[in-house]
Design a protein around this motif. Structure first.
Motif, PDB file in Angstrom:
ATOM      1  N   GLU A  31      27.267  66.030  -2.700  1.00 42.72           N
ATOM      2  CA  GLU A  31      26.044  65.787  -1.949  1.00 42.72           C
ATOM      3  C   GLU A  31      25.031  66.904  -2.173  1.00 42.72           C
ATOM      4  O   GLU A  31      23.820  66.662  -2.285  1.00 42.72           O
ATOM      5  N   ASN A  32      25.528  68.138  -2.243  1.00 40.22           N
ATOM      6  CA  ASN A  32      24.636  69.273  -2.493  1.00 40.22           C
ATOM      7  C   ASN A  32      23.957  69.143  -3.851  1.00 40.22           C
ATOM      8  O   ASN A  32      22.760  69.428  -3.989  1.00 40.22           O
ATOM      9  N   GLN A  35      21.211  66.584  -3.549  1.00 41.23           N
ATOM     10  CA  GLN A  35      20.043  67.149  -2.878  1.00 41.23           C
ATOM     11  C   GLN A  35      19.280  68.082  -3.811  1.00 41.23           C
ATOM     12  O   GLN A  35      18.043  68.110  -3.809  1.00 41.23           O
ATOM     13  N   GLN A  38      16.934  66.333  -5.958  1.00 38.29           N
ATOM     14  CA  GLN A  38      15.712  65.852  -5.312  1.00 38.29           C
ATOM     15  C   GLN A  38      14.625  66.923  -5.267  1.00 38.29           C
ATOM     16  O   GLN A  38      13.478  66.624  -4.926  1.00 38.29           O
ATOM     17  N   GLU A 388      20.608  70.293   5.250  1.00 38.16           N
ATOM     18  CA  GLU A 388      20.839  70.269   3.813  1.00 38.16           C
ATOM     19  C   GLU A 388      19.977  69.243   3.089  1.00 38.16           C
ATOM     20  O   GLU A 388      20.005  69.160   1.859  1.00 38.16           O
ATOM     21  N   SER A 389      19.227  68.431   3.846  1.00 37.37           N
ATOM     22  CA  SER A 389      18.395  67.386   3.240  1.00 37.37           C
ATOM     23  C   SER A 389      16.955  67.861   3.121  1.00 37.37           C
ATOM     24  O   SER A 389      16.459  68.606   3.969  1.00 37.37           O
ATOM     25  N   CYS A 390      16.291  67.408   2.074  1.00 38.63           N
ATOM     26  CA  CYS A 390      14.884  67.774   1.915  1.00 38.63           C
ATOM     27  C   CYS A 390      14.171  66.711   1.075  1.00 38.63           C
ATOM     28  O   CYS A 390      14.776  65.994   0.290  1.00 38.63           O
TER      29      CYS A 390
END
Length: 397
Positions: A31-32, A35, A38, A388-390
């Motif tokens: 997941e990292n 992210q 992105q 952790e989301s952006c």
């Protein structure tokens, strides 16, 4: 039948192929990496390449760093900040271990019959590696498989496919045990690549190529022109950066956003998710005023517990000397509820330096940043961060 295609677990696979290198990664590491992919704009294909390469690079690099014999692991070509411009058009990552250059080519395909290496990593002089490593990425089971390695001489002496510009090395010609590569590196037993220089690309010629290649609708960009021109374009950091920005930054410059009567402009903005505030919300206080406009885009972020929709708003004003002033805001959709505490709104300059940021406190419906201004051509980014989301939006004034 290839054993890795059967329903074996990682323990069984490592027993069947003990000479190969197997590295596990967690759902959080996966997941990292997504992210991280992105953080820079990409076309759809470019984003997936970026994700696979980031995940592979993170895991492989950590594995090397855990070994005291490989303390010096340095990214190259040309730096970590510029890798996005490579991944937009070419798969693969290069790193330097000591004085040895490794080129890692990841894939999410499960059955490797032959190792395909994009020509760019072989015939661009500053990109060529000493050794090449094919890596299988199993996203479902959470592991990387390094099938082995091959040298530059073996790649260059292998078969070449003109239709997709790749060199191919048969799987049985790969050396599975990476320990043999480390020994060869220590003994300097492998000759350094001798790569023929590419022809000089003059500025006028480069700009003409960039104009045609910069369309994101051109899917097979790397095959559109002769390799000598393509390789020379990619090897030049500035030209490659321009190509990247032309392909991913299809949003019109902010200095054009004032021409809101133009159907083509409004269609382009809506295609990127931006709408005039007053058109959607029928707010008369935001009706057209000389030199002033307000736009918004609905964005969505989620973490492991929740999902949040909100509006990113930018108010634009143009003064008499053509300076464009920007006032960024982040607000709850339809003014309902509150922004999550600690959510951040940040403005970055072109170099990636944070210029200003604000963090949401308790019971806040709107985050506003100080107004800033500059002249046409200036680049910046607005980023919304929630744990952790952006999400990042990139602009040119």
């Amino acid at each position: 039948m290839e054993a890795a295609n059967m329903t074996f677990g990682l323990t069984q696979l490592t027993a069947i192929y003990p000479a190969q290198t197997w590295l596990e990664f967690s759902p959080e590491q996966r997941e990292n990496a997504w992210q991280q992919a992105q953080n820079n704009p990409h076309s759809n294909g470019g984003r997936w390449r970026a994700f696979l390469n980031i995940l592979c690079l993170n895991i492989f690099q950590n594995w090397l760093k855990d070994d005291p014999d490989f303390e010096e692991v340095v990214l190259m070509l040309p730096s970590a900040e510029n890798l996005a411009s490579i991944w937009e058009v070419v798969n693969g990552t290069a790193m330097r271990v000591g004085e040895t250059r490794l080129v890692i080519i990841p894939t999410d395909e499960s059955n490797l019959k032959e190792f395909l290496i994009p020509q760019e990593w072989v015939d661009i002089p500053s990109w060529a590696g000493d050794y090449y490593l094919p890596v299988q990425v199993n996203l479902d089971e959470g592991w990387l498989r390094v099938w082995g390695y091959t040298s530059y001489e073996q790649v260059r002496g292998g078969s070449y496919d003109l239709t997709d510009r790749t060199y191919a090395v048969e799987r049985e010609d790969l050396i599975e045990d990476l320990a043999l590569m480390w020994v060869a590196m220590d003994l300097s037993a492998t000759a350094k690549p001798q790569v023929k220089n590419l022809p000089v690309l003059y500025a006028a010629q480069a700009q003409s190529l960039l104009k045609n290649l910069g369309k994101d609708t051109l899917y097979f960009t790397r095959l559109a022109i002769a390799f000598e021109q393509w390789g020379a374009l990619l090897e030049n950091d500035e030209y490659r950066k321009q190509l990247y920005e032309r392909r991913v930054r299809n949003l019109p410059a902010l200095s054009e956003w004032f021409e809101t009567q133009g159907k083509e402009l409004m269609a382009a903005l809506k295609g990127c998710g931006w709408q005039l505030y007053q058109e959607v919300f029928n707010r008369p206080e935001f009706a057209f005023r000389a030199g002033k406009r307000q736009f918004f885009k609905c964005i969505e972020l989620e973490n492991e517990f929740d999902k949040m929709s909100m509006d990113l708003v930018i108010e634009l004003e143009r003064d008499s000397d053509e300076t464009i002033w920007i006032l960024p805001k982040l607000q709850t959709t339809n003014n309902e509820g509150y922004l999550p505490e600690n959510m951040e709104l940040i403005v970055f300059d072109e170099a990636g330096k944070a210029l200003v940021k604000r963090e949401a406190g308790q019971a806040e419906k709107c985050l506003s940043l100080p107004e800033f201004g500059d002249f046409a051509g200036t680049k910046f980014a607005i980023q919304v961060v929630w744990g952790e989301s952006c999400i990042s939006e990139y602009f040119v004034i």
